[in-house]
Design an enzyme around this catalytic site. Structure first.
Site, mmCIF file in Angstrom:
data_model
loop_
_atom_site.group_PDB
_atom_site.id
_atom_site.type_symbol
_atom_site.label_atom_id
_atom_site.label_comp_id
_atom_site.label_asym_id
_atom_site.label_seq_id
_atom_site.Cartn_x
_atom_site.Cartn_y
_atom_site.Cartn_z
ATOM 1 N N CYS A 187 -1.633 -2.122 -6.938
ATOM 2 C CA CYS A 187 -1.779 -3.674 -6.949
ATOM 3 C C CYS A 187 -1.117 -4.230 -7.986
ATOM 4 O O CYS A 187 -0.859 -5.474 -7.413
ATOM 5 C CB CYS A 187 -2.782 -3.818 -6.324
ATOM 6 S SG CYS A 187 -4.502 -2.694 -7.169
ATOM 7 N N ARG A 208 -4.643 9.658 -10.837
ATOM 8 C CA ARG A 208 -5.715 9.710 -11.260
ATOM 9 C C ARG A 208 -6.373 11.190 -11.722
ATOM 10 O O ARG A 208 -6.417 12.218 -10.862
ATOM 11 C CB ARG A 208 -6.304 9.027 -10.067
ATOM 12 C CG ARG A 208 -6.268 7.854 -10.223
ATOM 13 C CD ARG A 208 -7.253 7.359 -8.499
ATOM 14 N NE ARG A 208 -6.302 5.802 -7.855
ATOM 15 C CZ ARG A 208 -6.864 5.542 -6.834
ATOM 16 N NH1 ARG A 208 -7.554 6.275 -6.543
ATOM 17 N NH2 ARG A 208 -6.440 4.602 -6.283
ATOM 18 N N GLN A 255 0.351 6.757 -1.792
ATOM 19 C CA GLN A 255 -0.701 5.657 -1.740
ATOM 20 C C GLN A 255 0.674 4.911 -0.125
ATOM 21 O O GLN A 255 1.507 5.162 -0.768
ATOM 22 C CB GLN A 255 -1.534 4.401 -1.998
ATOM 23 C CG GLN A 255 -2.493 5.322 -3.057
ATOM 24 C CD GLN A 255 -3.232 4.379 -3.376
ATOM 25 O OE1 GLN A 255 -3.133 3.859 -4.276
ATOM 26 N NE2 GLN A 255 -4.636 4.062 -3.133
ATOM 27 N N ASP A 291 0.228 2.084 0.441
ATOM 28 C CA ASP A 291 -0.284 0.663 0.099
ATOM 29 C C ASP A 291 0.768 -0.711 1.045
ATOM 30 O O ASP A 291 1.221 -0.377 0.356
ATOM 31 C CB ASP A 291 -0.439 0.512 -1.575
ATOM 32 C CG ASP A 291 -1.795 0.822 -2.164
ATOM 33 O OD1 ASP A 291 -2.334 -0.134 -1.581
ATOM 34 O OD2 ASP A 291 -1.576 0.918 -3.129
ATOM 35 N N HIS A 295 -0.185 -5.291 0.785
ATOM 36 C CA HIS A 295 -0.950 -6.349 0.187
ATOM 37 C C HIS A 295 -0.320 -7.454 0.964
ATOM 38 O O HIS A 295 0.871 -8.047 1.055
ATOM 39 C CB HIS A 295 -0.703 -6.188 -1.721
ATOM 40 C CG HIS A 295 -1.646 -5.230 -1.820
ATOM 41 N ND1 HIS A 295 -0.804 -4.350 -2.315
ATOM 42 C CD2 HIS A 295 -2.837 -4.531 -2.600
ATOM 43 C CE1 HIS A 295 -1.016 -3.464 -3.428
ATOM 44 N NE2 HIS A 295 -2.373 -3.750 -3.760
ATOM 45 N N LYS A 340 -15.362 -5.780 2.766
ATOM 46 C CA LYS A 340 -14.024 -4.674 3.395
ATOM 47 C C LYS A 340 -14.349 -4.071 4.033
ATOM 48 O O LYS A 340 -15.512 -4.320 5.126
ATOM 49 C CB LYS A 340 -14.125 -3.672 2.438
ATOM 50 C CG LYS A 340 -14.994 -2.460 1.817
ATOM 51 C CD LYS A 340 -14.872 -1.746 1.134
ATOM 52 C CE LYS A 340 -16.047 -1.071 0.934
ATOM 53 N NZ LYS A 340 -15.971 0.291 0.190
ATOM 54 N N HIS A 373 -5.954 -6.189 0.039
ATOM 55 C CA HIS A 373 -5.409 -4.614 -0.531
ATOM 56 C C HIS A 373 -5.324 -4.157 0.958
ATOM 57 O O HIS A 373 -6.998 -3.829 2.073
ATOM 58 C CB HIS A 373 -6.663 -4.056 -1.090
ATOM 59 C CG HIS A 373 -6.377 -4.805 -1.985
ATOM 60 N ND1 HIS A 373 -5.579 -4.538 -3.548
ATOM 61 C CD2 HIS A 373 -7.233 -5.994 -2.856
ATOM 62 C CE1 HIS A 373 -5.921 -4.882 -4.273
ATOM 63 N NE2 HIS A 373 -6.677 -6.201 -4.122
#
Length: 577
Positions: free
Chosen positions: A262, A291, A309, A311, A313, A393, A439
């Site tokens: 992000c 991670r 991911q 991902d 946005h 969320k 997100h």
């Protein structure tokens, strides 16, 4: 049952110290510090002792005590782990006594008497290692897992489902089907995609990209590392540092492997001043992140240290929230249903007590999520106060073929990063305003989704997704020229086909193909070569008889374009062309 287990263990092994013993979704476990490792024979003896305790019909009695009383009782038993547990308990402090003398700290509630437990409906399933408090620097304990049910029939069904889960275990299938591996020499939690798995991953990624372009997204590619100052600005270094790998020194600057994508998307947005006319902006990335996961929690593809991911946005105006969330829900359903996931559990998490952002923006955002879910027609549960500190969320779990629920997709509104990075757009009135940042991830991560998908299909992938769709099995060397020609025709048509050249007997070739779960085996003998075709054996539809090459090519191409589970060919009578 957890207390009964601990009482039985300490009866048979007086030197064993108890730690924690919670319930789980399908059972319970207890962690013990014992000088000797528990064996399978020990588990049988422990179960026998548990049955004896249950049949004695012992009462379970709750008692509230002061902290000093609890400390005195614990010290009298020489149970140091209980002292540490006690330190984290807020008053009132309660304990439960089982029978006359065995007790443990517990909030309860419990059954009133062991007679309410069914001695014929429980099982001790396994023993495994576990670290105290999940910290590998602390004592290693032994964890005994058990399961308990109301009736023997429920226990039998649980055991059947457990065996089915073992049959579907993606770690075993990943090895057997040559899809992926995790190599100790390279380090824990790092995935090696083998050619067959890599081919499937490419198919998944291509579908993902195609549907994102159709939905109005653009793709980004961002770095794997960034100066550590970026992670200070984003807040990750303060709030997420325990899950981040350490920094590396390069040219007198410290760089950090990214745990999330992000901040990179935020920087891309901030690279130029935006107008309200540009919004919404939808950016997506298959971004690999890193991670730190503790050794005890890593599990196949489900939890790894390096993963990709899916991902995305969305930067939008406040009044665009509902429409964007609804579009994300539609895209989520479109992608997940492509892999036969059509049953979902939805949770909406609202503002927690500790949060940032204006009340009016929170209310507008939460109402936008609710309105989108209502317009979608999906039932959902509300988790009051369960949102992130930076926004509400939606979390989506998918149900697999044997009824297990898997956390998968998430949609989060974020008021934090736009504020931290001072994101702006020029509004219609000429003022500078903060955009709303959404997100979202649909797979969650490609690795975890691949593991879930593999278990859902039990490795028996649909035709369009299978790494090897058709395997040609020539009966004799004389038919190899036609087999080679057919192979070339299939590959030119985009079919993932291979030719078996080992010269083994046909029976073994067929068994090998079935073991590798190939959707279609194409047997080629003299008759098939003369007819310029092959006799097909479909995993989904059985024997399809002799099929001419043109019909096979058309059916395979159609199955791929339609992302079909199998070839659309009707079985024909034996010997018919």
């Amino acid at each position: 049952m957890s207390h009964v287990l601990a009482m039985a263990v300490q009866k048979l092994f007086p030197k064993a110290q108890v730690t924690i013993g919670p319930w789980t979704e399908t059972g319970f476990y207890y962690d013990f510090d014992s000088p000797d490792p528990f064996t399978e024979a020990d588990l049988k003896a422990i179960k026998k002792e548990m049955i004896r305790i249950i049949n004695k019909q012992l009462p379970l009695e709750r008692q509230e005590v002061s902290r000093a009383e609890a400390e005195a009782k614990i010290k009298a038993q020489n149970e140091p782990y209980k002292l540490e547990i006690l330190a984290g308990i807020h008053e009132p402090i309660s304990l439960y006594t089982l029978g006359e003398d065995w007790w443990d700290l517990c909030a309860g509630p419990h059954v009133a008497n062991t007679s309410e437990l069914n001695a014929k409906a429980f099982e001790l399933e396994s023993v495994a290692g576990a670290y105290w408090r999940g910290d590998e620097t602390r004592a290693q304990l032994q964890r005994i897992y058990g399961t308990a049910w109301e009736t023997p029939e429920q226990l039998a069904e649980h055991q059947r489902r457990k065996q089915e889960a073992l049959r579907r275990d993606h770690r075993r299938l990943g090895t057997d089907l040559h899809l992926f591996s995790i190599e100790d020499e390279a380090g824990a939690g790092l995935v090696f995609w083998h050619p067959r798995g890599a081919r499937m991953r490419l198919l998944i990624e291509n579908l993902w990209r195609e549907l994102h372009f159709e939905a109005g997204y653009e793709l980004l590619y961002t770095p794997h590392v960034a100066d550590i100052s970026l992670w200070k600005t984003s807040g990750h270094l303060d709030f997420y540092h325990e899950s981040m790998f350490g920094p590396m020194q390069v040219d007198e600057r410290q760089y950090q492997l990214k745990p999330m994508n992000c901040p990179f998307h935020v920087l891309t947005y901030a690279s130029t001043l935006r107008s309200y006319r540009e919004l919404p902006i939808r950016w997506a990335e298959l971004g690999t992140v890193y991670r730190y996961e503790r050794p005890g929690v890593m599990h196949g593809l489900m939890r790894v240290r390096g993963f990709t991911q899916d991902d995305a946005h969305v930067f939008c105006l406040p009044e665009q929230i509902t429409g964007e969330i609804l579009a994300i829900l539609d895209l989520t359903e479109q992608i997940l249903s492509s892999f036969d996931f059509r049953s979902y559990e939805i949770n909406l998490s609202t503002r927690p007590e500790k949060s940032i952002g204006d009340d009016a923006v929170w209310d507008l955002a939460t109402q936008g999520l609710i309105e989108a879910l209502d317009r979608k027609g999906w039932a959902y549960k509300v988790d009051e106060g369960g949102g992130a500190f930076y926004g509400p969320k939606i979390d989506l779990k998918i149900e697999d073929a044997i009824g297990r629920m898997w956390q998968c997709s998430t949609i989060q509104l974020d008021f934090n990063l736009p504020e931290r990075f001072a994101l702006e757009y020029v509004a219609a009135d000429g003022t500078r305003q903060r955009p709303i940042m959404i997100h979202r991830a649909i797979f969650g991560s490609l690795e975890r989704f691949f593991g879930i998908m593999t278990e859902n299909y039990a490795g028996d992938f649909p035709f369009w997704l299978a790494p090897e769709q058709i395997r040609l099995l020539p009966v004799t060397d004389e038919v190899l020229p036609w087999a080679e020609e057919l192979l070339a025709l299939l590959r030119t048509a985009g079919v993932r086909a291979n030719l078996e050249r080992s010269g083994e007997r046909l029976g073994k070739l067929i068994r090998n193909g079935e073991t590798m779960k190939i959707p279609v085996l194409a047997v080629i003998g003299a008759k098939e070569a003369e007819a310029r075709g092959a006799s097909l054996r479909s995993r989904a539809d059985g024997d399809l008889g002799l099929v001419e090459a043109n019909a096979l090519l058309l059916a395979a191409a159609a199955a791929n374009s339609q992302r079909a589970a199998s070839l659309a060919l009707e079985p024909v009578e034996a010997g018919a062309a």
